[in-house]
Design a protein around this motif. Structure first.
Motif, PDB file in Angstrom:
ATOM      1  N   GLU A  72      56.422  50.625  48.689  1.00 45.75           N
ATOM      2  CA  GLU A  72      56.724  51.129  50.031  1.00 45.75           C
ATOM      3  C   GLU A  72      56.474  50.001  51.018  1.00 45.75           C
ATOM      4  O   GLU A  72      55.472  49.294  50.926  1.00 45.75           O
ATOM      5  N   THR A  73      57.393  49.821  51.966  1.00 44.62           N
ATOM      6  CA  THR A  73      57.255  48.724  52.925  1.00 44.62           C
ATOM      7  C   THR A  73      56.170  49.039  53.944  1.00 44.62           C
ATOM      8  O   THR A  73      55.794  50.189  54.150  1.00 44.62           O
ATOM      9  N   GLY A  74      55.668  48.008  54.564  1.00 40.93           N
ATOM     10  CA  GLY A  74      54.614  48.077  55.564  1.00 40.93           C
ATOM     11  C   GLY A  74      54.045  46.682  55.714  1.00 40.93           C
ATOM     12  O   GLY A  74      54.650  45.699  55.283  1.00 40.93           O
ATOM     13  N   ASN A  75      52.866  46.581  56.291  1.00 42.76           N
ATOM     14  CA  ASN A  75      52.224  45.278  56.476  1.00 42.76           C
ATOM     15  C   ASN A  75      51.261  45.006  55.333  1.00 42.76           C
ATOM     16  O   ASN A  75      50.536  45.902  54.898  1.00 42.76           O
ATOM     17  N   PHE A  76      51.228  43.761  54.872  1.00 39.94           N
ATOM     18  CA  PHE A  76      50.270  43.376  53.837  1.00 39.94           C
ATOM     19  C   PHE A  76      49.968  41.894  53.947  1.00 39.94           C
ATOM     20  O   PHE A  76      50.728  41.125  54.535  1.00 39.94           O
TER      21      PHE A  76
END
Length: 192
Positions: A72-76
């Motif tokens: 799942e996309t997001g910030n990392f």
């Protein structure tokens, strides 16, 4: 005979896979440790939530490679850090003594299914951390020398991000494989 038994005992500690039948699953795996932020959720090799998590072993070999697949996309942020329980509720970019690459810093449109590979090279005068995106070099960092001693692979997530980790390539093959001269993170034990 006694010396041979002592040698075998030491070999069992450092190379347990030599003394166990293949496929028994009794050899420990490189995985996430209990050192993680209170809002980080780990299930097997999946990580999500908000905060930072460390892996259960340091990188001791000259050249190590591991991957994170975007579920799942997001910030990392992904990279290496000195072992510390400080700032686990934040992102790696907020921590001291951390060397990481942020998804924001790649300036690329990352999507579900993309694979981020990390190649950590200790064989040069200064360590080098290379980030691969779907098998192609995306970013190269040279260590500024502020970290000393053991460093641990680590990851931070936020904004709904979910990543699947592959630290050693033993449960399933690396998606893009390590670069020449690299291998998955080796499990180590401290015998002291």
């Amino acid at each position: 005979m006694e010396q041979l038994q002592k040698l075998c005992c030491c070999l069992r500690v450092y190379f347990p896979c030599l003394f166990e039948p293949h496929g028994t699953g009794s050899t420990p795996l490189v995985s996430f440790s209990d050192v993680k932020g209170p809002r980080v959720r780990i299930s097997n090799f999946f990580v999500t939530g908000h905060g930072t998590a460390l892996v259960n072993v340091p990188v001791i070999q000259n050249r190590a490679y591991w991957e994170f697949k975007i579920i799942e996309t997001g910030n990392f942020c992904v990279g290496v850090c000195e072992p510390s329980k400080a700032s686990l509720d934040g992102q790696l970019s907020d921590r001291k003594r951390t060397w990481a690459i942020s998804s924001k810093a790649t300036k690329r449109d990352l999507k579900k299914g993309d694979t981020i590979g990390l190649a950590y090279d200790l064989s040069d005068i200064r360590p080098v951390l290379k980030m691969y995106l779907n098998g192609k070099v995306a970013k190269i960092l040279k260590c500024n020398g502020e970290m000393h001693g053991d460093v641990y692979p680590c990851v931070s997530v936020a904004g709904g991000c979910m990543l699947e980790a592959n630290f050693e390539g033993s449960l399933h093959e690396f998606q893009y494989g390590p670069p020449q001269g690299y291998c998955g993170i080796m499990y180590t034990r401290d015998i002291l």
